[in-house]
Design an enzyme around this catalytic site. Structure first.
Site, short mmCIF file in Angstrom:
data_model
loop_
_atom_site.label_atom_id
_atom_site.label_comp_id
_atom_site.label_asym_id
_atom_site.label_seq_id
_atom_site.Cartn_x
_atom_site.Cartn_y
_atom_site.Cartn_z
CG HIS A 1 4.30 4.69 9.45
ND1 HIS A 1 3.24 4.03 8.58
CD2 HIS A 1 4.36 6.15 8.06
CE1 HIS A 1 3.45 4.64 6.79
NE2 HIS A 1 3.66 4.95 7.01
NE ARG B 1 -0.87 2.44 3.19
CZ ARG B 1 -0.53 3.37 3.10
NH1 ARG B 1 -0.29 4.58 2.93
NH2 ARG B 1 -0.21 2.89 4.59
CG ASP B 2 3.61 4.46 2.78
OD1 ASP B 2 3.30 5.42 2.13
OD2 ASP B 2 3.33 4.41 4.46
CB CYS C 1 2.34 10.71 1.11
SG CYS C 1 0.47 10.92 0.79
CG ASN D 1 6.98 3.66 4.12
OD1 ASN D 1 6.45 3.80 3.27
ND2 ASN D 1 6.35 3.46 5.68
CG HIS E 1 7.69 8.22 5.23
ND1 HIS E 1 7.61 7.08 3.70
CD2 HIS E 1 6.62 7.49 6.42
CE1 HIS E 1 6.13 6.99 3.66
NE2 HIS E 1 5.84 7.13 5.12
P1 HMG Z 1 -13.52 13.36 -3.00
O1 HMG Z 1 -13.97 13.94 -4.26
O2 HMG Z 1 -13.82 14.62 -2.01
O3 HMG Z 1 -14.70 12.94 -2.55
O4 HMG Z 1 -12.30 12.80 -2.65
P2 HMG Z 1 -16.50 12.86 -2.77
O5 HMG Z 1 -16.61 11.95 -1.49
O6 HMG Z 1 -17.21 14.66 -3.28
O7 HMG Z 1 -17.19 11.72 -4.16
C1 HMG Z 1 -16.56 12.40 -5.30
C2 HMG Z 1 -17.01 11.23 -6.52
O8 HMG Z 1 -15.60 10.24 -5.84
C3 HMG Z 1 -17.78 10.32 -6.98
O9 HMG Z 1 -17.61 10.39 -7.54
C4 HMG Z 1 -17.38 9.31 -5.77
O10 HMG Z 1 -18.72 7.92 -5.05
C5 HMG Z 1 -16.17 8.58 -5.97
P3 HMG Z 1 -19.17 10.62 -8.51
O11 HMG Z 1 -20.56 10.78 -8.16
O12 HMG Z 1 -18.28 11.92 -8.95
O13 HMG Z 1 -18.83 9.52 -9.65
N1 HMG Z 1 -15.73 8.34 -5.00
C6 HMG Z 1 -14.70 7.49 -3.91
N2 HMG Z 1 -14.51 6.44 -4.78
C7 HMG Z 1 -13.67 5.33 -5.20
N3 HMG Z 1 -13.37 4.84 -3.65
C8 HMG Z 1 -13.78 5.85 -2.63
C9 HMG Z 1 -14.44 6.97 -3.03
N4 HMG Z 1 -14.80 8.13 -2.83
C10 HMG Z 1 -15.07 8.92 -2.96
N5 HMG Z 1 -13.24 5.45 -1.50
C11 HMG Z 1 -11.41 11.02 -1.10
C12 HMG Z 1 -12.37 12.33 -0.74
C13 HMG Z 1 -10.63 10.74 0.55
C14 HMG Z 1 -12.12 9.90 -1.98
C15 HMG Z 1 -9.89 10.42 -2.20
O14 HMG Z 1 -9.41 12.62 -1.48
C16 HMG Z 1 -8.37 9.81 -2.14
O15 HMG Z 1 -9.33 9.21 -2.58
N6 HMG Z 1 -7.89 10.44 -1.34
C17 HMG Z 1 -6.87 9.08 -1.01
C18 HMG Z 1 -5.04 10.13 -1.05
C19 HMG Z 1 -4.28 8.85 -1.05
O16 HMG Z 1 -4.63 7.69 -0.67
N7 HMG Z 1 -4.03 9.62 -0.60
C20 HMG Z 1 -1.86 8.75 0.33
C21 HMG Z 1 -2.14 7.60 1.84
S1 HMG Z 1 -1.22 8.52 2.88
C22 HMG Z 1 -1.12 8.56 4.30
O17 HMG Z 1 -2.20 9.91 4.18
C23 HMG Z 1 -0.22 8.54 5.28
C24 HMG Z 1 -0.23 7.44 5.57
O18 HMG Z 1 0.67 6.47 4.78
C25 HMG Z 1 1.05 7.56 7.16
C26 HMG Z 1 1.95 8.18 6.96
O19 HMG Z 1 3.48 8.34 5.92
O20 HMG Z 1 2.33 9.48 7.12
C27 HMG Z 1 -1.52 6.49 5.85
MG MG Z 2 3.31 6.45 5.09
#
Ligand code: HMG
Ligand code: MG
Length: 301
Positions: A208, A16-17, A241, A250, A210
């Site tokens: 966690h 994932r990460d 990220c 990481n 990096h």
């Molecule tokens: P948004 O655009 O605000 O979503 O994104 P929305 O709720 O307004 O919906 C818009 C559209 O997206 C809709 O579709 C939803 O159905 C669809 P439409 O009606 O327009 O056809 N939708 C989805 N589709 C698939 N899967 C979903 C989903 N949710 C809504 N889950 C959202 C908000 C959270 C979805 C978006 O911003 C997103 O996916 N962000 C994730 C980014 C990401 O993964 N970043 C990396 C994470 S790693 C991290 O954060 C750090 C970590 O590793 C720890 C560290 O290292 O410190 C954990």
């Molecule tokens: Mg991370």
């Protein structure tokens, strides 16, 4: 002699990460084969993918196929990252064992990463945790940018504690504290953990790190000395990220294992099998990965 724990748990977040920031497209069947190899190394926890919007993280658009095609080895927890209700539905349908919710201690990073303010994120995650629990899943929480934010710089311990408090109130089983952009140093880790461990039990806290600036293993060491027994890492040092400029890999699982083995701390992981899994993904990615361990292999030392 310092008192270190006898056993620690390594949570492998590479699929994932590690992959989420990787520009080389990795075929679904290669991800599945890699996770299957990881499952046979003795690791007891693998974060296999995330059910986020594929436009935001294209590399993990095949989350459902991956989660439903891997071989599930008894004793291994298969987890996936979930940002909201829609992600949870897919995670439950694919029968992952554990759901990970995530948010940032930094307002700007939270908005860039999940398109919401911190205040608006709480009710979304609260609902996800409630439903995941009622589906008998364990839930992990992540707080990112704990030690610094690429947009806001320093983040106060109070701000991290505020977010952590809310996540624990929701009912998460464990909290992972993320040094998302790899800026932490051992002194800072000590200060944050000092406050944290007065408020939360150490059994519920994971670290966690990096390795952006080469401080990750030093940060692991100080955390170990403070009694932390769960660490996230990514094989080969893959990772980053996409919504945190400057974030790089990481801490590498293989380097972490080397250090822990040398210190006599058990992990249950078989080094040869882990190396085999590391070489497999390195070959699919098509370039040398960052871990020191892999570099010593390619130098033949
Ligand atoms: P948004 O655009 O605000 O979503 O994104 P929305 O709720 O307004 O919906 C818009 C559209 O997206 C809709 O579709 C939803 O159905 C669809 P439409 O009606 O327009 O056809 N939708 C989805 N589709 C698939 N899967 C979903 C989903 N949710 C809504 N889950 C959202 C908000 C959270 C979805 C978006 O911003 C997103 O996916 N962000 C994730 C980014 C990401 O993964 N970043 C990396 C994470 S790693 C991290 O954060 C750090 C970590 O590793 C720890 C560290 O290292 O410190 C954990
Ligand atoms: Mg991370």
């Amino acid at each position: 002699m310092k008192k270190w724990p006898e056993h620690i748990t390594i949570k492998e977040v590479g699929p994932r990460d590690g992959l989420q920031n990787e520009s080389t497209a990795i075929a679904t069947e290669d991800k599945i084969a890699w996770i299957n190899k990881l499952s046979k190394t003795g690791l007891t926890y693998i974060e296999i993918t995330s059910f986020v919007h594929p436009k935001w993280i294209p590399q993990l658009a095949d989350a459902f196929s991956v989660a439903t095609s891997i071989e599930r080895v008894p004793g291994v927890t298969y987890a996936a990252l979930v940002p909201n209700q829609k992600g949870l539905e897919k995670a439950l349908e694919s029968e992952v064992d554990e759901v990970s919710v995530f948010m940032s201690a930094s307002e700007t990073h939270n908005r860039k990463n999940i398109n919401k303010s911190i205040a608006d994120t709480f009710p979304v995650l609260s609902e996800v945790v409630r439903e995941a629990k009622s589906a008998s899943k364990t839930v992990r929480g992540y707080v990112s940018t704990v030690f610094g934010c690429p947009y806001e710089g320093a983040i106060s311990v109070e701000q991290v504690m505020k977010v952590a408090e809310k996540l624990f109130e929701m009912g998460i089983d464990e909290l992972s504290l993320g040094d998302t952009i790899g800026v932490a140093t051992p002194r800072q880790v000590e200060l944050v953990l000092d406050s944290f461990l007065q408020r939360f039990p150490k059994e519920k806290v994971a670290m966690h790190f990096h390795d952006t600036r080469g401080t990750a293993l030093a940060n692991v060491l100080i955390s170990l000395e403070m009694g932390i027994t769960t660490f996230d890492s990514s094989l080969g040092g893959l990772g980053g990220c996409p919504y945190a400029p400057g974030a790089s890999g990481n801490v590498a699982t293989d380097d972490l294992l080397y250090m822990l083995e040398g210190m006599g701390i058990a992990t249950g992981i078989d080094r040869e099998r882990l190396t085999d899994a590391a070489l497999f993904i390195q070959n699919k990615i098509g370039r040398a990965l960052n871990s020191h361990h892999l570099q010593t292999i390619s130098c033949g030392s």
